[in-house]
Scaffold this motif. Structure first.
Motif, short mmCIF file in Angstrom:
data_model
loop_
_atom_site.label_atom_id
_atom_site.label_comp_id
_atom_site.label_asym_id
_atom_site.label_seq_id
_atom_site.Cartn_x
_atom_site.Cartn_y
_atom_site.Cartn_z
N LEU A 93 -10.40 30.64 114.40
CA LEU A 93 -11.14 31.67 113.66
C LEU A 93 -11.18 32.98 114.44
N VAL A 94 -11.47 32.89 115.74
CA VAL A 94 -11.52 34.09 116.57
C VAL A 94 -10.13 34.74 116.65
N LEU A 95 -9.10 33.93 116.82
CA LEU A 95 -7.74 34.47 116.93
C LEU A 95 -7.28 35.08 115.61
N ALA A 96 -7.73 34.53 114.48
CA ALA A 96 -7.37 35.09 113.19
C ALA A 96 -7.96 36.49 113.03
N VAL A 97 -9.20 36.68 113.49
CA VAL A 97 -9.82 38.01 113.43
C VAL A 97 -9.06 38.98 114.34
N LEU A 98 -8.71 38.52 115.54
CA LEU A 98 -7.94 39.36 116.45
C LEU A 98 -6.55 39.66 115.91
N LEU A 99 -5.97 38.70 115.19
CA LEU A 99 -4.66 38.91 114.59
C LEU A 99 -4.72 40.00 113.52
N ALA A 100 -5.79 39.98 112.72
CA ALA A 100 -5.97 41.04 111.73
C ALA A 100 -6.15 42.39 112.42
N GLY A 101 -6.92 42.41 113.52
CA GLY A 101 -7.06 43.64 114.28
C GLY A 101 -5.74 44.12 114.86
N ALA A 102 -4.90 43.18 115.32
CA ALA A 102 -3.59 43.55 115.84
C ALA A 102 -2.70 44.13 114.74
N ALA A 103 -2.80 43.55 113.53
CA ALA A 103 -2.04 44.10 112.41
C ALA A 103 -2.50 45.52 112.10
N GLY A 104 -3.82 45.74 112.16
CA GLY A 104 -4.33 47.09 111.97
C GLY A 104 -3.89 48.01 113.09
N GLY A 105 -3.80 47.48 114.31
CA GLY A 105 -3.35 48.28 115.43
C GLY A 105 -1.89 48.71 115.29
N LEU A 106 -1.05 47.84 114.74
CA LEU A 106 0.35 48.20 114.51
C LEU A 106 0.47 49.31 113.48
N PHE A 107 -0.46 49.33 112.52
CA PHE A 107 -0.42 50.37 111.49
C PHE A 107 -1.21 51.62 111.91
N SER A 108 -2.00 51.51 112.97
CA SER A 108 -2.89 52.60 113.34
C SER A 108 -2.17 53.91 113.69
N PRO A 109 -0.94 53.90 114.24
CA PRO A 109 -0.29 55.21 114.45
C PRO A 109 -0.11 55.99 113.16
N VAL A 110 0.16 55.28 112.07
CA VAL A 110 0.25 55.95 110.78
C VAL A 110 -1.12 56.45 110.35
N ALA A 111 -2.14 55.58 110.52
CA ALA A 111 -3.49 55.97 110.13
C ALA A 111 -4.01 57.13 110.97
N GLY A 112 -3.52 57.25 112.19
CA GLY A 112 -3.98 58.33 113.06
C GLY A 112 -3.39 59.68 112.72
N ARG A 113 -2.31 59.70 111.94
CA ARG A 113 -1.63 60.97 111.67
C ARG A 113 -1.58 61.34 110.19
N VAL A 114 -1.91 60.39 109.31
CA VAL A 114 -1.85 60.63 107.87
C VAL A 114 -3.25 60.47 107.30
N ARG A 115 -3.58 61.25 106.30
CA ARG A 115 -4.90 61.13 105.72
C ARG A 115 -4.83 61.35 104.22
N GLY A 116 -5.97 61.09 103.54
CA GLY A 116 -6.06 61.35 102.11
C GLY A 116 -5.19 60.42 101.29
N ILE A 117 -4.66 60.97 100.20
CA ILE A 117 -3.87 60.17 99.28
C ILE A 117 -2.60 59.64 99.94
N TYR A 118 -2.10 60.34 100.96
CA TYR A 118 -0.88 59.89 101.64
C TYR A 118 -1.14 58.60 102.41
N LEU A 119 -2.31 58.51 103.04
CA LEU A 119 -2.67 57.26 103.71
C LEU A 119 -2.89 56.15 102.70
N GLY A 120 -3.47 56.49 101.54
CA GLY A 120 -3.66 55.49 100.49
C GLY A 120 -2.34 54.90 100.02
#
Length: 302
Positions: A93-120
């Motif tokens: 259970l703990v590793l599954a939560v961390l795995l989801a966070g890691a997936a978000g971390g892989l996408f975070s460079p996009v989230a850090g540079r794109v906003r609004g409808i483009y991020l959507g």
């Protein structure tokens, strides 16, 4: 609801304690149908709080919440199951939560540079990509038919099975009653960590970032880093919600984690109020419980 906690209002424990006592007592009086509604609502509230932090506080539109829910749900099922590593369920259970966070971390460079409808639009691609992977990675996800979710046991005590027999104050505690308290503990953890985050420096930085990037940069806020961090935290909340949903359903299928689920979560935070933990919770309960109640009592409505 946040106004109640301003200076001069009653202390937080005095406001929370009565509601907490009611929630703790409900399994002694409600049947399995109402407890399942409560479980689905608590899981939805955990995910909605994470999305409220991202969209309401940080001002980042995301349509990919269903993807991170799926990562948490399938991550737990695979890590604790067979085929899979067969790890202890609590560790899985703990590793599954961390795995989801890691997936978000892989996408975070996009989230850090794109906003609004483009991020959507960018996050929308995650939903379709994730659905394709869930259908094709048969060895992990079970393909179209999905896979069974291993029961959660801690120290020999099972939360998702009906044995061994457990009776508390004359009330038999089955899977729904046991999962109720697990869901309540996870939701309480989410509630207080999210409130602490919003009241601390990260919350103030994200609020400033949402209002004006230029002003936030002048005040020393690292725009890209805070956007990325908000996305990772939101992904971890979604992963926890997905794992709890998997335990409640006992079997997960790819079609559940579709675009419609992401839209449901957007509706939750919009109905409850953007940027509010209490509002996201209320919106999650409304959007989750209303269809189930309408289905149950449709024959009795005029």
């Amino acid at each position: 609801m946040s106004d109640l906690f301003k200076r001069g209002g009653p202390p937080l424990p005095l406001l929370v304690l009565p509601g907490l006592l009611v929630l703790l007592a409900l399994p002694f009086y409600l049947d399995a149908f109402w407890l399942r509604i409560g479980l689905f609502s608590m899981a939805a509230a955990i995910g909605a709080v994470g999305l409220a932090l991202l969209a309401g506080t940080a001002g980042q539109l995301s349509l990919g919440h269903a993807f991170f829910l799926a990562v948490g749900a399938y991550g737990y099922a695979w890590l604790a199951g067979d085929p899979g590593p067969g790890l202890p369920p609590l560790l899985a259970l703990v590793l599954a939560v961390l795995l989801a966070g890691a997936a978000g971390g892989l996408f975070s460079p996009v989230a850090g540079r794109v906003r609004g409808i483009y991020l959507g639009v960018a996050t929308l691609a995650l939903v379709f990509l994730g659905h394709h992977v869930l259908l094709t990675a048969d060895s992990v996800t079970g393909g179209f038919n999905g896979r069974a979710v291993p029961p959660l046991t801690v120290g020999g005590f099972g939360f998702t099975d009906d044995g061994p027999q457990l009776t508390v104050l004359g009330v038999p505690f089955g899977a729904e009653e046991r999962l109720w308290y697990l869901g309540l503990a996870l939701f309480a953890l989410t509630w207080f960590t999210a409130r602490g985050l919003l009241r601390g420096r990260p919350g103030r930085a994200l609020t400033a970032l949402r209002d004006s990037e230029t002003a936030a940069s002048v005040m020393g806020v690292d725009v890209a880093r805070h956007r990325s961090a908000a996305f990772v935290v939101s992904s971890m909340y979604a992963g926890l919600a997905g794992a709890l949903l998997a335990l409640a359903f006992r079997r997960i299928v790819p079609d559940y984690f579709s675009l419609a689920l992401s839209v449901d979560y957007l509706a939750m935070i919009v109905i409850g109020g953007l940027g509010s933990v209490a509002g996201a919770t209320a919106g999650a309960v409304f959007v989750t419980a209303l269809p189930l109640l309408m289905t149950r009592y449709a024959d009795h409505l005029p």
